[in-house]
Design a protein around this motif. Sequence first.
Motif, PDB file in Angstrom:
ATOM      1  N   ALA A   1     -22.096 -38.140 -34.285  1.00  0.00           N
ATOM      2  CA  ALA A   1     -22.253 -38.872 -33.207  1.00  0.00           C
ATOM      3  C   ALA A   1     -23.400 -39.187 -32.018  1.00  0.00           C
ATOM      4  O   ALA A   1     -23.085 -40.122 -31.470  1.00  0.00           O
ATOM      5  CB  ALA A   1     -21.138 -37.888 -32.877  1.00  0.00           C
ATOM      6  N   LEU A   2     -23.946 -38.249 -32.260  1.00  0.00           N
ATOM      7  CA  LEU A   2     -24.877 -38.023 -31.654  1.00  0.00           C
ATOM      8  C   LEU A   2     -26.056 -39.757 -31.405  1.00  0.00           C
ATOM      9  O   LEU A   2     -26.058 -40.411 -30.557  1.00  0.00           O
ATOM     10  CB  LEU A   2     -26.082 -37.752 -31.304  1.00  0.00           C
ATOM     11  N   ALA A   3     -26.337 -40.437 -32.786  1.00  0.00           N
ATOM     12  CA  ALA A   3     -27.186 -41.555 -33.247  1.00  0.00           C
ATOM     13  C   ALA A   3     -26.215 -42.997 -32.092  1.00  0.00           C
ATOM     14  O   ALA A   3     -26.555 -43.900 -31.509  1.00  0.00           O
ATOM     15  CB  ALA A   3     -26.995 -41.671 -33.738  1.00  0.00           C
ATOM     16  N   THR A   4     -24.819 -43.118 -32.286  1.00  0.00           N
ATOM     17  CA  THR A   4     -23.907 -43.498 -31.852  1.00  0.00           C
ATOM     18  C   THR A   4     -23.611 -43.085 -30.324  1.00  0.00           C
ATOM     19  O   THR A   4     -22.334 -44.356 -29.568  1.00  0.00           O
ATOM     20  CB  THR A   4     -22.590 -43.792 -32.934  1.00  0.00           C
ATOM     21  N   ASP A   5     -23.467 -42.736 -29.569  1.00  0.00           N
ATOM     22  CA  ASP A   5     -22.656 -42.225 -28.743  1.00  0.00           C
ATOM     23  C   ASP A   5     -23.987 -41.471 -27.476  1.00  0.00           C
ATOM     24  O   ASP A   5     -23.425 -40.101 -27.427  1.00  0.00           O
ATOM     25  CB  ASP A   5     -21.186 -41.714 -28.493  1.00  0.00           C
TER      26      ASP A   5
ATOM     27  N   ASN B   1     -39.424 -46.674 -30.850  1.00  0.00           N
ATOM     28  CA  ASN B   1     -40.531 -45.731 -30.150  1.00  0.00           C
ATOM     29  C   ASN B   1     -39.631 -45.140 -29.008  1.00  0.00           C
ATOM     30  O   ASN B   1     -38.741 -45.084 -28.222  1.00  0.00           O
ATOM     31  CB  ASN B   1     -41.583 -46.211 -30.196  1.00  0.00           C
ATOM     32  N   MET B   2     -40.055 -43.881 -28.995  1.00  0.00           N
ATOM     33  CA  MET B   2     -40.065 -43.155 -27.918  1.00  0.00           C
ATOM     34  C   MET B   2     -41.680 -43.258 -27.283  1.00  0.00           C
ATOM     35  O   MET B   2     -42.305 -43.091 -27.999  1.00  0.00           O
ATOM     36  CB  MET B   2     -39.660 -41.083 -28.083  1.00  0.00           C
ATOM     37  N   PRO B   3     -41.713 -42.614 -25.877  1.00  0.00           N
ATOM     38  CA  PRO B   3     -43.240 -43.068 -25.803  1.00  0.00           C
ATOM     39  C   PRO B   3     -44.399 -42.016 -25.728  1.00  0.00           C
ATOM     40  O   PRO B   3     -45.811 -42.373 -25.656  1.00  0.00           O
ATOM     41  CB  PRO B   3     -42.673 -42.235 -23.721  1.00  0.00           C
ATOM     42  N   TRP B   4     -43.978 -41.196 -27.054  1.00  0.00           N
ATOM     43  CA  TRP B   4     -45.286 -40.525 -27.470  1.00  0.00           C
ATOM     44  C   TRP B   4     -45.510 -41.122 -28.457  1.00  0.00           C
ATOM     45  O   TRP B   4     -46.033 -40.274 -29.674  1.00  0.00           O
ATOM     46  CB  TRP B   4     -44.708 -38.531 -27.056  1.00  0.00           C
TER      47      TRP B   4
ATOM     48  N   GLU C   1     -32.728 -42.783 -25.989  1.00  0.00           N
ATOM     49  CA  GLU C   1     -32.854 -41.939 -26.815  1.00  0.00           C
ATOM     50  C   GLU C   1     -31.647 -42.201 -28.058  1.00  0.00           C
ATOM     51  O   GLU C   1     -31.641 -41.591 -29.328  1.00  0.00           O
ATOM     52  CB  GLU C   1     -32.031 -40.156 -26.922  1.00  0.00           C
ATOM     53  N   SER C   2     -31.105 -43.644 -27.941  1.00  0.00           N
ATOM     54  CA  SER C   2     -30.355 -44.237 -28.631  1.00  0.00           C
ATOM     55  C   SER C   2     -31.457 -44.463 -30.040  1.00  0.00           C
ATOM     56  O   SER C   2     -30.175 -44.455 -31.135  1.00  0.00           O
ATOM     57  CB  SER C   2     -30.618 -45.460 -27.899  1.00  0.00           C
ATOM     58  N   ARG C   3     -32.930 -44.111 -30.227  1.00  0.00           N
ATOM     59  CA  ARG C   3     -32.857 -44.540 -31.516  1.00  0.00           C
ATOM     60  C   ARG C   3     -33.633 -43.234 -31.742  1.00  0.00           C
ATOM     61  O   ARG C   3     -34.777 -43.957 -32.879  1.00  0.00           O
ATOM     62  CB  ARG C   3     -33.646 -46.165 -31.501  1.00  0.00           C
ATOM     63  N   TYR C   4     -33.522 -42.653 -30.764  1.00  0.00           N
ATOM     64  CA  TYR C   4     -34.863 -41.403 -31.115  1.00  0.00           C
ATOM     65  C   TYR C   4     -34.621 -41.062 -33.004  1.00  0.00           C
ATOM     66  O   TYR C   4     -35.575 -40.250 -33.235  1.00  0.00           O
ATOM     67  CB  TYR C   4     -34.598 -40.566 -30.057  1.00  0.00           C
ATOM     68  N   LEU C   5     -33.427 -40.829 -32.863  1.00  0.00           N
ATOM     69  CA  LEU C   5     -33.377 -39.791 -34.279  1.00  0.00           C
ATOM     70  C   LEU C   5     -33.521 -41.030 -35.609  1.00  0.00           C
ATOM     71  O   LEU C   5     -33.498 -40.078 -36.988  1.00  0.00           O
ATOM     72  CB  LEU C   5     -31.486 -39.318 -34.295  1.00  0.00           C
ATOM     73  N   ASP C   6     -33.878 -42.377 -35.911  1.00  0.00           N
ATOM     74  CA  ASP C   6     -34.633 -42.835 -36.798  1.00  0.00           C
ATOM     75  C   ASP C   6     -35.430 -42.269 -37.178  1.00  0.00           C
ATOM     76  O   ASP C   6     -35.837 -42.507 -38.360  1.00  0.00           O
ATOM     77  CB  ASP C   6     -35.257 -44.066 -36.068  1.00  0.00           C
TER      78      ASP C   6
END
Length: 625
Positions: A514-518, A188-191, A523-528
Motif C-alpha cells: 500500500a505504501l508503494a502505491t499510496d 533514486n533518493m538524494p543520497w 518517496e514513491s519509488r523509495y522502496l524499489d
Amino acid sequence: MRLPYGTWPSTISPESLATGQVSLDEVRVDGRATYWLAGRPAEGGRTALVRHDGTQQDEVLASPWDVRSRVHEYGGGAYAVLDGTVVFSHAGDDRVHRLDAGAGQPLPITPPGPWRYGGLVLHGDHVFAVREDHSREPEPANELVRLDLRGDNVEGGLVLATGTDFLSRPALSPDGRSVAWVAWRHPNMPWDSTALLRAELGEQGAGEAAVVAGGDDVSVAQPTFGADGALWFLSDQSGFWTVHRDTGAGPVALHETRADHAAPQWTLGMVDLAVLDADRALVRWWDGVGAVLGLLDARTGAVEPLQVEGVAFDQLQAVKGELALRRGLADRLPEVVRGPVGGLPRVLATAGSLAIDPADASPAQAWSWTDTAGLTVHGLLHRPRAAGTQGLQGELPPLVVMVHGGPTARAEASFSTATQFWTTRGFAVLLVNYSGSTGYGRAYRERLLGRWGLLDIDDCVTGATSLAAAGEVDATRLAIRGGSAGGYAVLRAMTTSRTFSAGTSLFGVADLAALATDTHKFESRYLDRLVAPWPEGEAVYRERSPIHHVGDLHGELLLLQGADDMVVPLSQARVMAEAMRAAGREVELTVYPGEGHGFRRAESIVDALTREVAVYRRVLRLGDG
C-alpha cells in the motif's frame, strides 16, 4: 531514596514537552542579524520566524503567519533574507510572501495556484526556488524557478530548469550570473545518485545546464558559491560525504577524511557547509558518539577542530569572520549561537524554558554490538538517572528501544527531552543507529538496500538483547517505539520476534504494498531499492508487511496516527488495527485530527505520551517488584 525503576517522579511531564520547549531550525544570517525558525506546539504547531539583531530578540512574523514549506512534503528552505527583506512560504496558502524592512505586513508575490515553493534563495531583485506544481499528472512536477521580488509572478515564476523528477535548493554566484543545483530522478533518493548542475543566467532564463559532478552511485549535495565565484559542494565519491570545490578547472576533493560531513538531504533547508573565505570553510563531521565542528583549509586539506561546546552541529552559517549555527549539547536543550570563529559563541536562543537539574541528565554513551549477520551495529545508551533516586536493590531497569524514522537518519548524542522523559522515570533508553543510518559512510548506509524490514529489525532486537545479556536491563521488560520507518520497525519487531513486551508505532508502515502505491512523490519509488522493484517484488512486499503477520504479534501494541499524514496515510494504521481485531487481538489506535507526519500540537503530544506511559507501566508491570 529507592523506588522501582520506571516509576520515578520526574520534572519532565508530557505538558512540559509540549509547552516548555520549541524546535529551532533554519538558522540564517543577514549582516549583524541572525534569524531562525521556532516551531511552537503551544500555538497549534505554528512555525514562527525569529530575529536577533545583535542586541535583542524579536518575532518577525506574528500569528497567524506560519513559515513552512510543503515541497516534497518534508519542506525546508521556507524563507530567505537579504538586507532586511524577508521572503517566505506561508503554510496557510503555500504562496511566497515578501516582508520589507520596516514594513508592517507581508505582501504576496505569487498568486493563488497549484504551486508549493521551498528552498528559497534571495538574490538582488529575484527569488529563486524549487516549485512543486500539483496541477500536473500523474505526479507533481518539480522545477527550478525565478520570481520577481516586486512583481506579480502571474505564471508562478519563470522556469529555469525542468525535466528531472527532483531538484535541490539552488545556489547563486556572487555576481548573479550563474546558478547551481542538484537534480535526481526516480527511483533514486538524494543520497543515492544525484548530479550537480550549473547554468548561466540571463534575462530570459537559464542557458544549457552543464554537469559539474555526481553520477551513478554518487551523492552530491549543498552547492554553495564562495565570494571569489568558486563552487563548493559535498560529495560521497570516496564513500563518505566530504567537501569538494570547482574553481573553474573541474571539481577537486579538498580532503580525504573518512567521516561523513553531510546528512541525507530529506529537506531543502539543510546546511552542513559554510564558506568563510577563498580557502576556508566551516564544516561538521561525526566522530564516535557525537559530532565535531571544525575549519577546513582547502590549501592543505587539513581540518582543525574548533573548541566549541556541543555534540551536534548543523545549520552552519559564516559571515565576516563570524559563525552562527544550531548546536545540540549533552546536558541541556539545543541552542542557536553566534560568535567569532575560534572564539566563544554567544547564545541567542534556547529551545525552551524547561529547567533540568544537571544531576538528572543522562548523557549518551556509545553502545555497539554484533547482530546475527556478524555485522557491527552502533547505538547510544542512556542509563536511568534522577538526582536522589535509585532503583530497588537487585532490580534491573526496563528498556525503551527508540528507532529513528530514517531509514537513513541518525540518532544524535545531544540532550533531548524526548529521551530524558524516560530516563528520569527510571528507564534505560537505547537509540539504535541501525544498518542504513547516516554518519558511518555509504557502505553502512547501503547495508539496508534490499533488506529493509530484515536487517534493521535484527539490529534492534540484538541491540536490546545485548544490553540484557550484559546485565544492563531486565530482559523481561523491554519496549520499542518509533515513528515512520521507526514505526514500521516496531511493527516488524513485534511480529517477527518475542523480544518486546510492548511497542508504540507512531505513523508506522503496516502494508508495504500500500505504501508503494499510496504515498507522495518524493518517496514513491523509495522502496524499489530498499525492498524490491514494484510490482515485480510483490511477494517480498507481502512477506515483510506486518499486516500479514498479525497472528504472530507478541506483546501489546499502541498505534498513534495523524489524520492528515500524506507520507504514511491514516489507512496504514487503520488496516493494522482492523486486522488485529479480526484476529481477536486487542489494540489501541488513537488518531489526531489536524496532524500530519509528526505531531506538532501541544494537545496531541501530551495525549500521546500519557497513553504511552500508561501502556508501559501496565504491560511491563512497573512497580510490581
